[in-house]
Every structure is written in structure tokens, then in C-alpha cells.
Write a protein that holds these residues in place. Structure first.
Motif, PDB file in Angstrom:
ATOM      1  N   ASN A  74       0.776  -1.285  -0.104  1.00  0.00           N
ATOM      2  CA  ASN A  74      -0.095   0.006   0.035  1.00  0.00           C
ATOM      3  C   ASN A  74       0.830   1.301   0.014  1.00  0.00           C
ATOM      4  O   ASN A  74       0.491   2.132  -0.704  1.00  0.00           O
ATOM      5  N   ALA A  75       1.815   1.246   0.700  1.00  0.00           N
ATOM      6  CA  ALA A  75       2.953   2.492   0.843  1.00  0.00           C
ATOM      7  C   ALA A  75       3.608   2.717  -0.772  1.00  0.00           C
ATOM      8  O   ALA A  75       3.315   3.801  -0.941  1.00  0.00           O
ATOM      9  N   GLN A  76       3.776   1.515  -1.359  1.00  0.00           N
ATOM     10  CA  GLN A  76       4.298   1.599  -2.792  1.00  0.00           C
ATOM     11  C   GLN A  76       3.466   2.078  -3.654  1.00  0.00           C
ATOM     12  O   GLN A  76       3.744   2.905  -4.282  1.00  0.00           O
ATOM     13  N   LYS A  77       2.241   1.799  -3.345  1.00  0.00           N
ATOM     14  CA  LYS A  77       0.977   2.469  -4.243  1.00  0.00           C
ATOM     15  C   LYS A  77       0.771   3.868  -4.108  1.00  0.00           C
ATOM     16  O   LYS A  77       0.724   4.648  -5.149  1.00  0.00           O
ATOM     17  N   LEU A  78       0.824   4.364  -2.871  1.00  0.00           N
ATOM     18  CA  LEU A  78       0.846   5.539  -2.794  1.00  0.00           C
ATOM     19  C   LEU A  78       2.073   6.534  -3.065  1.00  0.00           C
ATOM     20  O   LEU A  78       1.771   7.781  -3.519  1.00  0.00           O
ATOM     21  N   LEU A  79       3.396   6.222  -3.060  1.00  0.00           N
ATOM     22  CA  LEU A  79       4.471   6.761  -3.385  1.00  0.00           C
ATOM     23  C   LEU A  79       4.564   6.757  -4.930  1.00  0.00           C
ATOM     24  O   LEU A  79       5.080   7.783  -5.456  1.00  0.00           O
ATOM     25  N   VAL A  80       4.553   5.556  -5.639  1.00  0.00           N
ATOM     26  CA  VAL A  80       4.665   5.400  -7.099  1.00  0.00           C
ATOM     27  C   VAL A  80       3.470   5.769  -7.755  1.00  0.00           C
ATOM     28  O   VAL A  80       3.657   6.397  -8.900  1.00  0.00           O
ATOM     29  N   TRP A  93      -5.681   2.400   1.436  1.00  0.00           N
ATOM     30  CA  TRP A  93      -4.272   2.462   1.770  1.00  0.00           C
ATOM     31  C   TRP A  93      -3.706   3.049   2.780  1.00  0.00           C
ATOM     32  O   TRP A  93      -2.731   2.816   3.330  1.00  0.00           O
ATOM     33  N   VAL A  94      -4.138   4.326   2.746  1.00  0.00           N
ATOM     34  CA  VAL A  94      -3.967   5.356   3.852  1.00  0.00           C
ATOM     35  C   VAL A  94      -4.179   4.723   5.220  1.00  0.00           C
ATOM     36  O   VAL A  94      -3.224   4.952   6.226  1.00  0.00           O
ATOM     37  N   VAL A  95      -5.309   4.596   5.580  1.00  0.00           N
ATOM     38  CA  VAL A  95      -5.737   3.901   6.734  1.00  0.00           C
ATOM     39  C   VAL A  95      -4.908   2.489   7.187  1.00  0.00           C
ATOM     40  O   VAL A  95      -4.380   2.359   8.357  1.00  0.00           O
ATOM     41  N   SER A  96      -4.371   1.770   6.373  1.00  0.00           N
ATOM     42  CA  SER A  96      -3.705   0.493   6.647  1.00  0.00           C
ATOM     43  C   SER A  96      -2.383   1.069   7.271  1.00  0.00           C
ATOM     44  O   SER A  96      -1.670   0.136   8.259  1.00  0.00           O
ATOM     45  N   LEU A  97      -1.713   2.134   6.569  1.00  0.00           N
ATOM     46  CA  LEU A  97      -0.308   2.665   7.007  1.00  0.00           C
ATOM     47  C   LEU A  97      -0.474   3.367   8.488  1.00  0.00           C
ATOM     48  O   LEU A  97       0.556   3.865   9.065  1.00  0.00           O
ATOM     49  N   LEU A  98      -1.808   3.544   8.808  1.00  0.00           N
ATOM     50  CA  LEU A  98      -1.934   4.092  10.415  1.00  0.00           C
ATOM     51  C   LEU A  98      -1.864   2.909  11.428  1.00  0.00           C
ATOM     52  O   LEU A  98      -2.083   3.096  12.454  1.00  0.00           O
ATOM     53  N   ASN A  99      -1.452   1.708  11.215  1.00  0.00           N
ATOM     54  CA  ASN A  99      -1.336   0.831  11.889  1.00  0.00           C
ATOM     55  C   ASN A  99      -0.128   0.280  11.973  1.00  0.00           C
ATOM     56  O   ASN A  99       0.779   0.398  11.216  1.00  0.00           O
ATOM     57  N   TYR A 100       0.197  -0.643  13.207  1.00  0.00           N
ATOM     58  CA  TYR A 100       1.693  -1.145  13.326  1.00  0.00           C
ATOM     59  C   TYR A 100       1.468  -2.717  13.857  1.00  0.00           C
ATOM     60  O   TYR A 100       0.126  -2.817  14.211  1.00  0.00           O
ATOM     61  N   VAL A 188      -3.040  13.751   0.871  1.00  0.00           N
ATOM     62  CA  VAL A 188      -2.281  12.481   0.514  1.00  0.00           C
ATOM     63  C   VAL A 188      -1.083  12.878  -0.602  1.00  0.00           C
ATOM     64  O   VAL A 188      -0.198  12.126  -0.252  1.00  0.00           O
ATOM     65  N   GLN A 189      -1.208  13.914  -1.222  1.00  0.00           N
ATOM     66  CA  GLN A 189      -0.304  14.046  -2.259  1.00  0.00           C
ATOM     67  C   GLN A 189       0.998  14.946  -1.833  1.00  0.00           C
ATOM     68  O   GLN A 189       2.066  15.088  -2.766  1.00  0.00           O
ATOM     69  N   ALA A 190       0.731  15.553  -0.614  1.00  0.00           N
ATOM     70  CA  ALA A 190       1.775  16.505   0.137  1.00  0.00           C
ATOM     71  C   ALA A 190       3.022  15.889   0.168  1.00  0.00           C
ATOM     72  O   ALA A 190       3.003  14.732   0.661  1.00  0.00           O
ATOM     73  N   ASP A 191       4.104  16.566  -0.160  1.00  0.00           N
ATOM     74  CA  ASP A 191       5.550  16.208   0.246  1.00  0.00           C
ATOM     75  C   ASP A 191       5.782  15.467   1.463  1.00  0.00           C
ATOM     76  O   ASP A 191       6.555  14.675   1.699  1.00  0.00           O
ATOM     77  N   LYS A 192       5.321  16.329   2.358  1.00  0.00           N
ATOM     78  CA  LYS A 192       5.593  16.074   3.698  1.00  0.00           C
ATOM     79  C   LYS A 192       4.958  14.369   4.151  1.00  0.00           C
ATOM     80  O   LYS A 192       5.591  13.689   4.821  1.00  0.00           O
ATOM     81  N   PHE A 193       3.570  14.211   3.561  1.00  0.00           N
ATOM     82  CA  PHE A 193       3.137  12.832   3.863  1.00  0.00           C
ATOM     83  C   PHE A 193       3.689  11.710   3.189  1.00  0.00           C
ATOM     84  O   PHE A 193       3.906  10.639   3.683  1.00  0.00           O
ATOM     85  N   LYS A 194       4.436  12.034   1.958  1.00  0.00           N
ATOM     86  CA  LYS A 194       4.954  11.065   1.210  1.00  0.00           C
ATOM     87  C   LYS A 194       6.333  10.845   1.819  1.00  0.00           C
ATOM     88  O   LYS A 194       6.740   9.642   1.917  1.00  0.00           O
ATOM     89  N   HIS A 195       6.652  11.920   2.398  1.00  0.00           N
ATOM     90  CA  HIS A 195       8.100  11.574   3.129  1.00  0.00           C
ATOM     91  C   HIS A 195       7.908  10.629   4.344  1.00  0.00           C
ATOM     92  O   HIS A 195       8.565   9.933   4.653  1.00  0.00           O
ATOM     93  N   LEU A 196       6.808  11.022   5.167  1.00  0.00           N
ATOM     94  CA  LEU A 196       6.312  10.126   6.188  1.00  0.00           C
ATOM     95  C   LEU A 196       6.214   8.642   5.760  1.00  0.00           C
ATOM     96  O   LEU A 196       6.599   7.610   6.456  1.00  0.00           O
ATOM     97  N   ILE A 197       5.550   8.650   4.583  1.00  0.00           N
ATOM     98  CA  ILE A 197       5.241   7.181   4.234  1.00  0.00           C
ATOM     99  C   ILE A 197       6.368   6.449   3.616  1.00  0.00           C
ATOM    100  O   ILE A 197       6.717   5.338   4.132  1.00  0.00           O
ATOM    101  N   GLN A 198       7.540   7.327   3.235  1.00  0.00           N
ATOM    102  CA  GLN A 198       8.596   6.533   2.674  1.00  0.00           C
ATOM    103  C   GLN A 198       9.585   6.013   4.000  1.00  0.00           C
ATOM    104  O   GLN A 198      10.031   4.961   3.846  1.00  0.00           O
ATOM    105  N   PHE A 199       9.377   6.896   4.846  1.00  0.00           N
ATOM    106  CA  PHE A 199      10.279   6.417   5.967  1.00  0.00           C
ATOM    107  C   PHE A 199       9.783   5.417   6.696  1.00  0.00           C
ATOM    108  O   PHE A 199      10.326   4.344   7.336  1.00  0.00           O
ATOM    109  N   GLY A 200       8.332   5.529   6.724  1.00  0.00           N
ATOM    110  CA  GLY A 200       7.554   4.466   7.523  1.00  0.00           C
ATOM    111  C   GLY A 200       7.627   3.110   6.858  1.00  0.00           C
ATOM    112  O   GLY A 200       7.904   1.969   7.546  1.00  0.00           O
ATOM    113  N   ALA A 201       7.734   2.995   5.561  1.00  0.00           N
ATOM    114  CA  ALA A 201       8.056   1.833   4.640  1.00  0.00           C
ATOM    115  C   ALA A 201       9.218   1.394   4.899  1.00  0.00           C
ATOM    116  O   ALA A 201       9.507   0.008   5.079  1.00  0.00           O
TER     117      ALA A 201
END
Length: 245
Positions: A74-80, A93-100, A188-201
Motif C-alpha cells: 500500500n505504501a508503494q502504491k501511494l508513493l509510485v 491504503w492510507v488507513v492501513s498505514l496508520l497501523n503497526y 495525501v499528495q503532499a510531499d510531507k506525507f510522502k516523506h512520512l510514508i517513505q520512512f515508515g515503509a
């Protein structure tokens, strides 16, 4: 006559001494046999308990790996493939990344073994080393990465969503106005959120790798435990012993 009497007394003394030595030796041998049997039973019970704990841990790790794999996809889908327009899939996809994936090893048996100092009960040194390494290093590494991932999710990902995403009850953006959907997409498209997704991934990938490594260690440990239990069962089975003779 005196010489003959003295010789008989000496023979009796030797006989009594021999009987005494045999009795003491037999007593020590019997006691050692009982101790060995008791330690064999203790080892068997200990290994069975370890096996039960590790089977539970391996099941949890296996499920965790599947969950992490889904989150990484899901992270890959949001980034690529950054969505150009709103879809319910994006929300999923977003909600799934709010879990650990939390993890806590079932280490009751290990802690008990440490507290009473009964590591010597396990006769196989390789197995003892494997168990100690698993609990002192393997599980600790898993806990480290789950903590890193959970901190990122709780303190950064969720914080961003709370501050930047428009409020819609139950994340039902599909039922929201078009303007709210566009606001959601911009967040969702903001660079800050993508940055968070990338490090989270990257944290989730490291967590997944640690899960896989420990799962492999558990499989090897379980194989050694099964071998040791089979040897213990064979030595305590009267029929197998008699056949071997």
C-alpha cells in the motif's frame, strides 16, 4: 589355633568391608540414576514448554509478516502511483498505514528458567545456546523495530492525519462533498506525507526482515527441541531399550 582364628576374623572383616563398599557404591549408583531420571523428566517438561511458547510466537510472527507485506504494498502504491483523483482504495491504503504490528514474545518459560538457573538441565549445549540467543538477541531485535515503527505511526503518521486530513466521520470520504475529497487528495499528495510514508515503509521493511529472521531461528530451535525430545523418549522407552540390547 590362634592364627587360624585371627585369619577367620580377618576374612570376616574383609567380607564386611567388601559388602559395605558394594552397598555404598550401589547406593550412590541408585541415587545418581534417580537424579538422572529426574533431570530427564525436568528437561522433557522444560523443552515441551519452550516448544509450546515458540509455536505461539511463530504463529504471531507469521501473521505479522503478512500484515507488514500488505502495508508495504500500500505504501508503494501511494508513493509510485500517486492517485490523481479520489477513490475509496486510496483511503484504504492510507488507513492501513496508520497501523503497526506489535509483538511481545511468550517468554514465561525462559524467564522461569533464568530465575531458577536451570539452563544446565538442557543437556544439548547447542540447543541451550540457540534458545538463549533467540530470547536475548532475536526477540530483542524484533522489539526494537516494532517500537520504532509504532513510534513513527503514533507520533508522526497519525499526527499528520489528525492535523491535515479533513474530518469525515468514519473516513467515509466516498460520501463526502467533492471539495472535501479534493482536500483529502491534497493531503495525501503532499510531499510531507510522502516523506512520512517513505520512512515508515523503511521501518516496516526492517521490522518484516527481523520477523523473518527470528521466525527462521524459531524453526531451527523447534527442530532441535524435537530431536532432543525424540532422544529423551527413546531412552525412557523400555521396549526400545530392550530391542537395542
Amino acid at each position: 589355633m590362634k592364627k587360624e582364628s585371627s585369619f577367620k576374623k580377618f576374612r570376616y572383616f574383609l567380607a564386611e568391608l567388601l559388602i559395605l563398599i558394594i552397598g555404598i557404591t550401589a547406593s550412590f549408583a541408585l541415587n545418581e540414576f534417580r537424579v538422572n531420571k529426574q533431570e530427564q523428566r525436568q528437561q522433557k517438561d522444560l523443552l515441551k514448554s519452550f516448544k509450546a511458547n515458540l509455536v505461539v510466537d511463530s504463529t504471531i510472527l507469521h501473521q505479522g509478516i503478512k500484515q507488514l507485506e500488505g502495508q508495504l504494498k500500500n505504501a508503494q502504491k501511494l508513493l509510485v502511483n500517486t492517485p490523481a483523483e479520489y477513490s475509496d482504495s486510496t483511503v484504504v491504503w492510507v488507513v492501513s498505514l496508520l497501523n503497526y504490528v506489535p509483538f511481545s514474545s511468550n517468554d514465561i518459560t525462559y524467564q522461569e528458567m533464568k530465575s531458577v538457573g536451570s539452563t544446565r538441565i538442557i543437556g544439548n549445549d547447542s540447543l541451550t545456546t540457540k534458545i538463549i540467543g533467540l530470547y536475548e538477541n532475536g526477540f530483542e531485535l524484533v522489539n526494537t523495530w516494532t517500537d520504532i515503527d509504532s513510534e513513527h505511526v503514533r507520533l508522526k503518521m497519525i499526527s499528520y492525519v489528525e492535523e491535515q486530513f479533513p474530518f469525515v466521520l468514519g473516513f467515509q470520504y466516498g460520501r463526502a462533498a467533492a471539495s472535501t475529497q479534493r482536500e483529502f487528495l491534497r493531503a495525501v499528495q503532499a510531499d510531507k506525507f510522502k516523506h512520512l510514508i517513505q520512512f515508515g515503509a523503511s521501518y516496516k521493511a526492517s521490522t518484516k526482515y527481523s520477523f523473518e529472521q527470528v521466525l527462521e531461528d524459531i524453526r531451527e530451535t523447534l527442530a532441535l527441541i524435537d530431536e532432543e525430545l525424540a532422544i529423551s523418549q527413546k531412552s525412557s522407552d523400555p521396549e526400545s531399550t530392550s530391542r537395542g540390547l
